[in-house]
Write a protein that holds these residues in place. Structure first.
Motif, PDB file in Angstrom:
ATOM      1  N   CYS A 182       0.857  -1.186   0.000  1.00 47.37           N
ATOM      2  CA  CYS A 182       0.000   0.000   0.000  1.00 47.37           C
ATOM      3  C   CYS A 182       0.887   1.228   0.000  1.00 47.37           C
ATOM      4  O   CYS A 182       2.111   1.131   0.134  1.00 47.37           O
ATOM      5  CB  CYS A 182      -0.934   0.010   1.211  1.00 47.37           C
ATOM      6  SG  CYS A 182      -0.089   0.124   2.805  1.00 47.37           S
ATOM      7  N   SER A 183       0.267   2.393  -0.115  1.00 51.60           N
ATOM      8  CA  SER A 183       1.043   3.624  -0.116  1.00 51.60           C
ATOM      9  C   SER A 183       1.471   3.983   1.300  1.00 51.60           C
ATOM     10  O   SER A 183       0.960   3.443   2.289  1.00 51.60           O
ATOM     11  CB  SER A 183       0.207   4.769  -0.699  1.00 51.60           C
ATOM     12  OG  SER A 183      -0.831   5.129   0.209  1.00 51.60           O
ATOM     13  N   ILE A 184       2.398   4.912   1.412  1.00 49.58           N
ATOM     14  CA  ILE A 184       2.860   5.377   2.718  1.00 49.58           C
ATOM     15  C   ILE A 184       1.712   6.031   3.487  1.00 49.58           C
ATOM     16  O   ILE A 184       1.551   5.818   4.692  1.00 49.58           O
ATOM     17  CB  ILE A 184       4.030   6.363   2.551  1.00 49.58           C
ATOM     18  CG1 ILE A 184       5.206   5.666   1.868  1.00 49.58           C
ATOM     19  CG2 ILE A 184       4.452   6.940   3.900  1.00 49.58           C
ATOM     20  CD1 ILE A 184       6.342   6.596   1.490  1.00 49.58           C
ATOM     21  N   VAL A 185       0.900   6.800   2.790  1.00 52.61           N
ATOM     22  CA  VAL A 185      -0.233   7.475   3.434  1.00 52.61           C
ATOM     23  C   VAL A 185      -1.230   6.454   3.968  1.00 52.61           C
ATOM     24  O   VAL A 185      -1.735   6.584   5.091  1.00 52.61           O
ATOM     25  CB  VAL A 185      -0.924   8.432   2.437  1.00 52.61           C
ATOM     26  CG1 VAL A 185      -2.226   8.977   3.027  1.00 52.61           C
ATOM     27  CG2 VAL A 185       0.016   9.574   2.072  1.00 52.61           C
ATOM     28  N   GLN A 186      -1.526   5.423   3.183  1.00 53.44           N
ATOM     29  CA  GLN A 186      -2.466   4.398   3.624  1.00 53.44           C
ATOM     30  C   GLN A 186      -1.919   3.620   4.820  1.00 53.44           C
ATOM     31  O   GLN A 186      -2.651   3.319   5.771  1.00 53.44           O
ATOM     32  CB  GLN A 186      -2.764   3.443   2.467  1.00 53.44           C
ATOM     33  CG  GLN A 186      -3.596   4.069   1.355  1.00 53.44           C
ATOM     34  CD  GLN A 186      -3.616   3.234   0.100  1.00 53.44           C
ATOM     35  OE1 GLN A 186      -2.699   2.437  -0.165  1.00 53.44           O
ATOM     36  NE2 GLN A 186      -4.657   3.409  -0.707  1.00 53.44           N
ATOM     37  N   PHE A 187      -0.636   3.317   4.786  1.00 51.58           N
ATOM     38  CA  PHE A 187      -0.026   2.608   5.905  1.00 51.58           C
ATOM     39  C   PHE A 187      -0.057   3.469   7.170  1.00 51.58           C
ATOM     40  O   PHE A 187      -0.346   2.973   8.267  1.00 51.58           O
ATOM     41  CB  PHE A 187       1.417   2.234   5.565  1.00 51.58           C
ATOM     42  CG  PHE A 187       2.121   1.487   6.666  1.00 51.58           C
ATOM     43  CD1 PHE A 187       1.955   0.116   6.795  1.00 51.58           C
ATOM     44  CD2 PHE A 187       2.936   2.153   7.564  1.00 51.58           C
ATOM     45  CE1 PHE A 187       2.596  -0.579   7.811  1.00 51.58           C
ATOM     46  CE2 PHE A 187       3.583   1.465   8.583  1.00 51.58           C
ATOM     47  CZ  PHE A 187       3.410   0.092   8.703  1.00 51.58           C
ATOM     48  N   GLY A 188       0.234   4.759   7.001  1.00 52.09           N
ATOM     49  CA  GLY A 188       0.186   5.659   8.147  1.00 52.09           C
ATOM     50  C   GLY A 188      -1.194   5.718   8.770  1.00 52.09           C
ATOM     51  O   GLY A 188      -1.336   5.799  10.000  1.00 52.09           O
ATOM     52  N   LEU A 189      -2.229   5.653   7.925  1.00 53.27           N
ATOM     53  CA  LEU A 189      -3.600   5.643   8.431  1.00 53.27           C
ATOM     54  C   LEU A 189      -3.842   4.420   9.305  1.00 53.27           C
ATOM     55  O   LEU A 189      -4.414   4.520  10.397  1.00 53.27           O
ATOM     56  CB  LEU A 189      -4.587   5.658   7.263  1.00 53.27           C
ATOM     57  CG  LEU A 189      -6.067   5.466   7.626  1.00 53.27           C
ATOM     58  CD1 LEU A 189      -6.553   6.591   8.533  1.00 53.27           C
ATOM     59  CD2 LEU A 189      -6.918   5.374   6.360  1.00 53.27           C
TER      60      LEU A 189
END
Length: 343
Positions: free
Chosen positions: A254-261
């Motif tokens: 997944c993207s970094i933003v999605q993982f951060g979420l």
């Protein structure tokens, strides 16, 4: 004279963690001319204590005096974040004053902290509860590692870390040769060190994540309450944003933003079940500016509203459930067909 190992069992303790603490000592006896360890199960909650897997262990009442060479384990798991037995706290403080070694196992760290034995000491617990533990006990030096030793007070993160912890204890007491023989017997190689990380793959197969991806995850996890923008993460690591995003997507899925979420949602869940923070406070402490966005993302990830998630294992549930793995989260990101399956 053999050393005694006292296992203080809390209701719903983790049998897997207990077994990994016991077996190296049993095998030490097996490989020695005479027994070098003797075990006892203790309880402050009745004669029969049931583990999270439904198995019960018969326990004795705790003796008032424990020898200095003995070792006390506080074995706790589900529900230990709210456990409060003043008799146990008083008994632990007495043993600590007498210089007896005490080891908190997994969620047992909450018990030692409430007894006042972890203040200004290094400690650890299972990685999934570290955020909530640190929030509740800011005077404890919390470390995400397999086990800690700070004078006579020790902490073990639980599960298979118990094997490494016991091999460390046995090696220090009876020599590295015996510890090595035990690791061969249980086919446990390599033996890990105290400061080794609890997590390696984050559920993305058995291969370790690339170092740059690991570094990015460390930045994300260190800034949960104030998320760092992707360009800043890339700059911190020393990669271009495009390089980092490509590596991250390939390794994690997944993207970094999605993982951060996901990390922020998991952080909020731990705060909800292990602290007195309300929903809004937990959301803010986890980097969410919009309560409605937090509530929507939370329910989509965990299947429950934040207000319904105040206990990790509700009393009326026969077994615990801990949804919200990375794999399941990635599934929710996939477009769905009409029959409900990913396209």
């Amino acid at each position: 004279m053999s050393d005694r190992l006292f296992y203080v069992l809390l209701p719903r303790f983790n049998m897997f963690s207990l077994t990994n603490l016991m077996e190296p000592a049993r095998i030490a006896n097996y490989l020695s001319v005479e027994d070098v360890y003797h075990k006892k199960y203790l309880s402050f909650d009745g004669a029969d204590i049931t583990a999270s897997n439904g198995m019960a262990v018969k326990c004795e009442m705790a003796p008032e005096q424990i020898r200095r060479n003995d070792l006390i384990f506080i074995v706790g798991s589900w529900g230990a974040e709210h456990y409060a037995n003043r008799k146990l706290f008083s008994w632990l403080r007495l043993q600590a004053r007498n210089g007896v070694r005490i080891c908190a196992v997994e969620m047992g760290a909450y018990v030692l902290a409430r007894a006042g034995l972890l203040a200004r000491r290094s400690a650890t617990t299972h990685w999934s509860y570290l955020a909530g533990f640190q929030e509740q006990f800011p005077d404890v030096d919390v470390q995400e590692q397999l086990f800690t030793e700070d004078g006579p007070i020790l902490c073990c993160s639980g599960a298979t870390a118990g094997l490494d912890f016991m091999l460390y204890i046995i090696g220090g007491r009876h020599g590295q040769a015996l510890a090595g023989e035990i690791s061969d017997q249980i086919i446990h190689h390599p033996v890990r060190q105290a400061k080794d990380a609890q997590r390696k793959t984050l559920g993305r197969g058995i291969a370790k994540l690339p170092s740059d991806v690991q570094a990015a995850i460390e930045v994300i996890e260190s800034n949960i309450s104030e998320p760092v923008a992707v360009p800043e993460i890339a700059k911190t690591i020393g990669l271009s944003q495009r390089q980092l995003e490509r590596q991250f997507k390939k390794s994690v899925g997944c993207s970094i933003v999605q993982f951060g979420l996901l990390m922020r949602l998991q952080h909020a869940r731990v705060l909800l079940i292990s602290t007195d923070l309300g929903v809004r406070e937990s959301a803010t402490a986890s980097g969410f500016n919009s309560l409605s966005h937090f509530a929507y993302a939370f329910k989509k990830c965990f299947g429950r509203r934040p207000s319904d998630y105040r206990q990790a294992w509700p009393e009326n549930d026969t077994a615990p459930h801990w949804p919200g793995t990375l794999g399941r989260f990635l599934d929710t990101l996939q477009p769905q067909r009409r029959d409900g399956l990913p396209r």
